[in-house]
Design an enzyme around this catalytic site. Sequence first.
Site, PDB file in Angstrom:
ATOM      1  N   GLY A  44     -15.903   3.038   3.692  1.00 38.03           N
ATOM      2  CA  GLY A  44     -14.636   3.819   3.265  1.00 38.03           C
ATOM      3  C   GLY A  44     -13.572   3.504   2.554  1.00 38.03           C
ATOM      4  O   GLY A  44     -12.752   3.231   2.292  1.00 38.03           O
ATOM      5  N   GLN A  45     -14.342   2.620   1.509  1.00 41.71           N
ATOM      6  CA  GLN A  45     -13.527   2.408   0.431  1.00 41.71           C
ATOM      7  C   GLN A  45     -13.586   3.412  -0.397  1.00 41.71           C
ATOM      8  O   GLN A  45     -14.337   4.300  -1.097  1.00 41.71           O
ATOM      9  CB  GLN A  45     -14.522   1.522  -0.503  1.00 41.71           C
ATOM     10  CG  GLN A  45     -14.180   0.948  -2.119  1.00 41.71           C
ATOM     11  CD  GLN A  45     -15.125  -0.189  -2.455  1.00 41.71           C
ATOM     12  OE1 GLN A  45     -16.066  -0.411  -2.399  1.00 41.71           O
ATOM     13  NE2 GLN A  45     -14.464  -0.977  -3.930  1.00 41.71           N
ATOM     14  N   HIS A  88      -7.208  -5.624   2.208  1.00 32.89           N
ATOM     15  CA  HIS A  88      -5.467  -5.448   3.588  1.00 32.89           C
ATOM     16  C   HIS A  88      -5.425  -5.938   3.914  1.00 32.89           C
ATOM     17  O   HIS A  88      -5.798  -7.104   5.113  1.00 32.89           O
ATOM     18  CB  HIS A  88      -5.950  -4.098   3.981  1.00 32.89           C
ATOM     19  CG  HIS A  88      -6.816  -2.721   3.211  1.00 32.89           C
ATOM     20  ND1 HIS A  88      -6.133  -1.586   3.397  1.00 32.89           N
ATOM     21  CD2 HIS A  88      -8.241  -2.860   2.407  1.00 32.89           C
ATOM     22  CE1 HIS A  88      -6.825  -0.847   2.319  1.00 32.89           C
ATOM     23  NE2 HIS A  88      -7.856  -1.422   1.992  1.00 32.89           N
ATOM     24  N   HIS A 114     -10.688  -4.974  -2.760  1.00 33.85           N
ATOM     25  CA  HIS A 114      -8.806  -5.545  -2.204  1.00 33.85           C
ATOM     26  C   HIS A 114      -9.436  -5.884  -0.370  1.00 33.85           C
ATOM     27  O   HIS A 114      -9.769  -5.472  -0.416  1.00 33.85           O
ATOM     28  CB  HIS A 114      -8.473  -4.907  -3.103  1.00 33.85           C
ATOM     29  CG  HIS A 114      -8.296  -2.979  -2.739  1.00 33.85           C
ATOM     30  ND1 HIS A 114      -9.711  -2.772  -2.498  1.00 33.85           N
ATOM     31  CD2 HIS A 114      -8.658  -2.440  -1.079  1.00 33.85           C
ATOM     32  CE1 HIS A 114     -10.028  -1.163  -2.447  1.00 33.85           C
ATOM     33  NE2 HIS A 114      -9.093  -1.115  -1.044  1.00 33.85           N
ATOM     34  N   ASN A 159     -13.321  -2.809   2.649  1.00 29.36           N
ATOM     35  CA  ASN A 159     -13.877  -2.008   3.077  1.00 29.36           C
ATOM     36  C   ASN A 159     -14.884  -1.350   1.554  1.00 29.36           C
ATOM     37  O   ASN A 159     -14.593  -2.172   0.425  1.00 29.36           O
ATOM     38  CB  ASN A 159     -13.042  -0.406   2.854  1.00 29.36           C
ATOM     39  CG  ASN A 159     -11.838  -0.448   3.766  1.00 29.36           C
ATOM     40  OD1 ASN A 159     -12.575  -0.933   5.305  1.00 29.36           O
ATOM     41  ND2 ASN A 159     -10.648   0.178   3.750  1.00 29.36           N
ATOM     42  N   ASP A 211       0.859  -1.460   0.266  1.00 31.64           N
ATOM     43  CA  ASP A 211      -0.016  -0.255  -0.172  1.00 31.64           C
ATOM     44  C   ASP A 211       0.888   1.545   0.091  1.00 31.64           C
ATOM     45  O   ASP A 211       1.728   0.905   1.076  1.00 31.64           O
ATOM     46  CB  ASP A 211      -0.761   0.148   1.301  1.00 31.64           C
ATOM     47  CG  ASP A 211      -1.749   0.902   1.096  1.00 31.64           C
ATOM     48  OD1 ASP A 211      -3.252   0.603   0.867  1.00 31.64           O
ATOM     49  OD2 ASP A 211      -1.719   2.137   0.952  1.00 31.64           O
ATOM     50  N   ILE A 212       0.094   2.035  -1.178  1.00 30.30           N
ATOM     51  CA  ILE A 212       1.168   3.753  -0.887  1.00 30.30           C
ATOM     52  C   ILE A 212       1.513   4.433   0.370  1.00 30.30           C
ATOM     53  O   ILE A 212       2.338   5.233   0.230  1.00 30.30           O
ATOM     54  CB  ILE A 212       1.008   4.047  -2.090  1.00 30.30           C
ATOM     55  CG1 ILE A 212       2.369   4.825  -2.716  1.00 30.30           C
ATOM     56  CG2 ILE A 212       0.063   4.822  -2.259  1.00 30.30           C
ATOM     57  CD1 ILE A 212       1.811   4.971  -4.627  1.00 30.30           C
TER      58      ILE A 212
END
Length: 112
Positions: free
Chosen positions: A91-92, A100, A98, A85, A29-30
């Site tokens: 909170g998507q 997390h 995906h 999410n 994750d960035i």
Amino acid sequence: MDCLFCKIIAGAIPSSKIHEDALCYAFADIHPQAPTHVLIVPRKHIASLAEATPEDLTLLGHLQATAAALARQHNLARGYRTVINTGDDGGQTVHHLHVHLLGGRALHWPPG
Ligand code: AMP
Ligand code: ZN
């Protein structure tokens, strides 16, 4: 194709690859929220968990099993969390399903 994660899977946008197989692609994750924060993304474009169908059952299981395998590889023996999410209240922000994988610190509950 106007989907960030489809572009990442296709290699059109760079990412830090952690794992790939026939069904999914995983990358860092960035904006990591924990020392380990990996995104596990199905190659198939599914907008969210709400759009998944019975034909995606094997794929959904594979995403979770892959998260567990990556957690072992990242030495998260103390524990970790997998999160999907879904939708605005969930909170998507990226509308390609995906999982997390978060670990490497004690995580709070409830997540807020
Ligand atoms: P969500 O909010 O559950 O939709 O998660 C989307 C995640 O994608 C967030 O944790 C972002 O930090 C992450 N993200 C967004 N753009 C990128 C990118 N280019 N490379 C890696 N992760 C990204
Ligand atoms: Zn996509």
